[in-house]
Structures are given as structure tokens and as C-alpha cells.
Design an enzyme around this catalytic site. Structure first.
Site, short mmCIF file in Angstrom:
data_model
loop_
_atom_site.label_atom_id
_atom_site.label_comp_id
_atom_site.label_asym_id
_atom_site.label_seq_id
_atom_site.Cartn_x
_atom_site.Cartn_y
_atom_site.Cartn_z
N TYR A 7 -2.65 -0.55 10.70
CA TYR A 7 -2.75 -0.67 8.77
C TYR A 7 -1.09 -0.12 8.54
CZ TYR A 7 -3.96 -0.87 3.86
OH TYR A 7 -4.09 -1.06 2.84
N SER A 50 0.94 -1.44 -0.07
CA SER A 50 -0.15 -0.21 -0.08
C SER A 50 0.68 0.82 0.15
CB SER A 50 -0.92 -0.13 1.02
OG SER A 50 -1.59 1.44 1.79
#
Length: 253
Positions: free
Chosen positions: A150, A137
Site C-alpha cells: 500500500y 496517503s
């Protein structure tokens, strides 16, 4: 170009969103796709769509955070030529608002889930070579507001990608990663409906504009990049991360 005919591909979380798009394009290019999915209904829908288009796919009910379940699935497979580690969960919060339970949940799925599949796939690939693609990501590369847990997990994905790529050069196993920015998936729609009831359109527009290109990505765009990186045409590429982010990392200044 980019044919996967005769290859077996494993896609985790392949029943929805980016994983579904990857599963569909891999099948269209000739691969036999094995979808590891916790949500069985999503898996069935993905398989039906692939078969309707003339592709071949098999669904496996699997919680990737449970190593015994992952090993059981891989034990039923013959050769594995491609692994896409796509399954993951999200979390919103900073270091103060993130609980130990939150961190454990993210770690179990996003980090250990990928580890379990990496370990099982490498064992299958060592005698023949293969291609591994991990979904990282932009959170692995830049600071994002309220994404503490995250970001931790996606940073780990990036680091594991480099480690596997280095360790298995002699075995002809390539390992790369993709780092998407916001991609318009059903998850995004659900998040907006839950977090901003009545303001979905406004927030969708606001989030879209955080990408300098002015919109969110499409799952099919990520799938096209995944296809290239897992194809023989990318045979000289390993240990690399590819942002697919509408300029988010380099142009947000």
C-alpha cells in the site's frame, strides 16, 4: 466562493466513503459529477443522494485498472475540468508476507488505475486547463507497520502528482494530492468486523488515538479540502501534497 458551476468533474470510486463525500460536495457546488465506480449499487445510491439534493450526477460502471474501460468512459464525455483519482484498494503485510499477486493487485488498481485516468483526463484538459487531485496517503510520507504494498502505491501517487504538475504547467493543468490519515468510512467498519470480531469498539478507539488529535477524520472534511484544491480559488497551487491527518505526520513523537 468555491463554486464549480458549469464544470464537469470525474470522481473515481465516487460511490462510497471519501469519494462519495467528494462527489456530493462537488455536485452541491454546481459541478456535473461523473462517478466511475466498480460497485454499481454504491454508484446508484450516491447518484440518488446527489439528485435528491438537487445536484447533477452520472454513474459509469468502470474498473479503472482496465485502460480500455477508462478510455471508453472519457470518450463519452465532453469537456472535463476536474479529475479526482480516489479509487483504490488496501493491503496489510510486510515485504515477507506480501506475495507477488498481492503487489500486482495493488499496483493495477492504485497505480495503473490512476495512470489510466490521468492520461485520459490530460488529453481532455490540454486545450482548456483543469484541476487534478490525487488521493495519496500518510503512507507516502512515513513508515507504517505492515503496509508495504500500500505504501508503495501511495508513494507512486505522490511522485506522479509532481510529475504531472511539472509537465503540464504550460497547459494550465494543476495537479495536487491529499494525504489522509485514518478516515472513518464503511471500509473501516468492515475491516474491523472482519479482522477483530467482538473487539470492534476497542480497536476503533485504539486506531482513532493514533491520530494526535484523538479521532479519525470524516469523509466530509477530506471533501472540503478537495473542493478548495479543485476550485478557481486554488489557482496558484500546483505540485503540492496536503496531509489531512490530525497531526499524524508532524506530531506523533
Amino acid at each position: 466562493m468555491f463554486t464549480l458551476t458549469g464544470k464537469t468533474a470525474v470522481v473515481t470510486g465516487g460511490g462510497s466513503g471519501i469519494g462519495k463525500a467528494i462527489s456530493q460536495v462537488f455536485a452541491r457546488q454546481g459541478a456535473e459529477v461523473h462517478i466511475l465506480e466498480l460497485q454499481e449499487e454504491n454508484a446508484r445510491e450516491a447518484i440518488a443522494a446527489i439528485e435528491a439534493a438537487g445536484g447533477k450526477a452520472v454513474a459509469h460502471s468502470c474498473d479503472v485498472s482496465q485502460q480500455e474501460q477508462v478510455r471508453a468512459v472519457f470518450a463519452r464525455l465532453g469537456q472535463v475540468h476536474i479529475l479526482v483519482n480516489n479509487a483504490g484498494v488496501a493491503h496489510i503485510g510486510n515485504v515477507e508476507t506480501t506475495t507477488g499477486q498481492d503487489l500486482d493487485r495493488i499496483y493495477q488498481v492504485n497505480v495503473k488505475g490512476a495512470f489510466h485516468c490521468l492520461q485520459a483526463a490530460v488529453e481532455k484538459m490540454k486545450g482548456q486547463g483543469g484541476a487534478i487531485l490525487n488521493l495519496a496517503s500518510i503512507a507516502a510520507h512515513v513508515g507504517l507497520l505492515d503496509r508495504f504494498a500500500y505504501s508503495m502505491s501511495k508513494g507512486a501517487i505522490h511522485a506522479m502528482t509532481l510529475s504531472v504538475a511539472k509537465d503540464y504547467l504550460a497547459h494550465k493543468i494543476r495537479c495536487n494530492s491529499i494525504s489522509p490519515a485514518r478516515v472513518h468510512t464503511p471500509f473501516v467498519d468492515g475491516f474491523l468486523a472482519k479482522s477483530y470480531p467482538g473487539q470492534e469498539e476497542e480497536m476503533f478507539e485504539k486506531l482513532s488515538k493514533t491520530q494526535p488529535i484523538g479521532r479519525m477524520g470524516k469523509p466530509e472534511e477530506v471533501a472540503a479540502l478537495a473542493l478548495f484544491l479543485c476550485s478557481d480559488e486554488a489557482g496558484f497551487i500546483t505540485g503540492c501534497d496536503y496531509p489531512i491527518d490530525g497531526g499524524f505526520i508532524t506530531l506523533n513523537n
